[in-house]
Design an enzyme around this catalytic site. Structure first.
Site, PDB file in Angstrom:
ATOM      1  CD  GLN A  29     -26.542 -43.408 -17.268  1.00  0.00           C
ATOM      2  OE1 GLN A  29     -27.676 -42.966 -17.236  1.00  0.00           O
ATOM      3  NE2 GLN A  29     -25.871 -43.560 -18.398  1.00  0.00           N
ATOM      4  CG  ASP A  83     -32.495 -47.763 -19.840  1.00  0.00           C
ATOM      5  OD1 ASP A  83     -32.716 -46.851 -20.663  1.00  0.00           O
ATOM      6  OD2 ASP A  83     -31.589 -47.716 -18.987  1.00  0.00           O
ATOM      7  CE  LYS A 130     -30.058 -41.350 -19.773  1.00  0.00           C
ATOM      8  NZ  LYS A 130     -29.448 -42.624 -19.401  1.00  0.00           N
TER       9      LYS A 130
END
Ligand code: NAP
Length: 278
Positions: free
Chosen positions: A93, A116, A49
């Site tokens: 995460q 997200d 990422k």
């Protein structure tokens, strides 16, 4: 004769678009990444990422926290990032250690910074067909299907897996594209009866070898979301070498993975655009 549906090209195309959009802002957008514990796979995803974000004109700040961090401290960091005007969006995460309540942690994220797309606000808005940050993996699958010009309207899409972050939102997005959707899961009996009728088959389970060649209709489109580490290699759910003889199929690695990262970065630049009122 059948196509390998690589995610690399559509992901690169999307990252180029993100870069163009970030270049039009007066500042460099910033993505915060909270990483709890030392999970190897998570560290690899985060590294990817960071690298891809740099290529898309997005800054990243990693907040590395110890595995045993009390939930309260993690929530405190989220509160700080919610308030930090230099952070356009941030993610926590997954997976989180077992002592932490993942849903409570996600719900603490300001929906405006939830790149997200996992908070109930963004999920709910997506469910209602309203403007929202779409969860990156399901949105990446849809984008990939569009890139390969796969028509969804009136098609039978079968999704294997019903998690909150992949299967359920993916089913919702497919419905939004006028597909007829069947969702299968661990309690589904005779899975192959469903998969054989799929025009579009998407597997998001994490079980190598789950989808075999004889479970797929000739000419179908098969998207493999699964990622399982087997020794030194990464495996999907689909027996690619068998399935590709009869159907278009995405590989693992190099399929949905790159799309997920690109969609996340797209959400970051959108968060930045919204902040400045674009
Ligand atoms: P998850 O939360 O563990 O969900 C797995 C789903 O598979 C559950 O709904 C489960 O059913 C279902 N399932 C389990 N065994 C099954 C079986 N034998 N037959 C049919 N369904 C079965 O996982 P997830 O977070 O959705 O992720 C799924 C996979 O995608 C994992 O391999 C993950 O690593 C991968 N992934 C990849 C990306 C990417 O970017 N490529 C992104 C996210 C996730 P129940 O609900 O009944 O338990």
């Amino acid at each position: 004769m059948y196509r390998t549906l690589s995610g690399k090209e559509p992901a690169e195309a999307l990252i180029l678009q993100v870069k163009r959009k970030s270049g039009k802002l007066d500042y460099t957008p910033t993505l915060g990444i909270i990483l709890v514990g030392g999970d190897n796979a998570s560290q690899i995803y985060v590294n990817t990422k960071v690298k891809k974000a740099a290529g898309a004109g997005i800054k990243t700040h990693i907040h590395k926290l110890p595995e045993k961090i009390p939930e309260g401290e993690l929530l405190g960091l989220i509160d700080k990032l919610n308030e930090d005007e230099h952070v356009d969006g941030f993610i926590v995460q997954a997976p989180l250690p077992k002592h932490i309540d993942s849903l409570r942690v996600i719900e603490r994220i300001d929906p405006k910074k939830d790149v997200d797309g996992w908070t109930s606000v963004n999920m709910g808005r997506m469910f209602l067909g309203m403007d929202s940050f779409l969860p990156a993996t399901p949105a990446g699958v849809i984008r990939m299907l569009e890139y390969y010009d796969v028509k969804l309207e009136g098609k039978h899409a079968v999704v294997i897996g019903r998690s909150n972050i992949v299967g359920k939102p993916l089913a919702t997005l497919l419905l939004g594209k006028n597909a007829t959707v069947t969702v299968c899961h661990s309690k589904t009996k005779n899975l192959s009866e469903y998969t054989k009728t799929a025009d579009i088959l998407i597997s998001a389970v994490g079980m190598p070898g789950l989808v075999k060649g004889n479970m797929v209709k000739r000419g179908a489109i098969v998207i493999d979301v699964g990622i399982t580490k087997v020794g030194a290699t990464i495996k999907g759910d689909v027996e690619f070498d068998e399935v590709i003889k009869n159907a278009d199929c995405s590989p693992v690695p190099g399929g949905v993975g790159p799309m997920t990262v690109a969609m996340l970065l797209n959400n970051v630049v959108e968060a930045a655009e919204r902040k400045v009122g674009k």
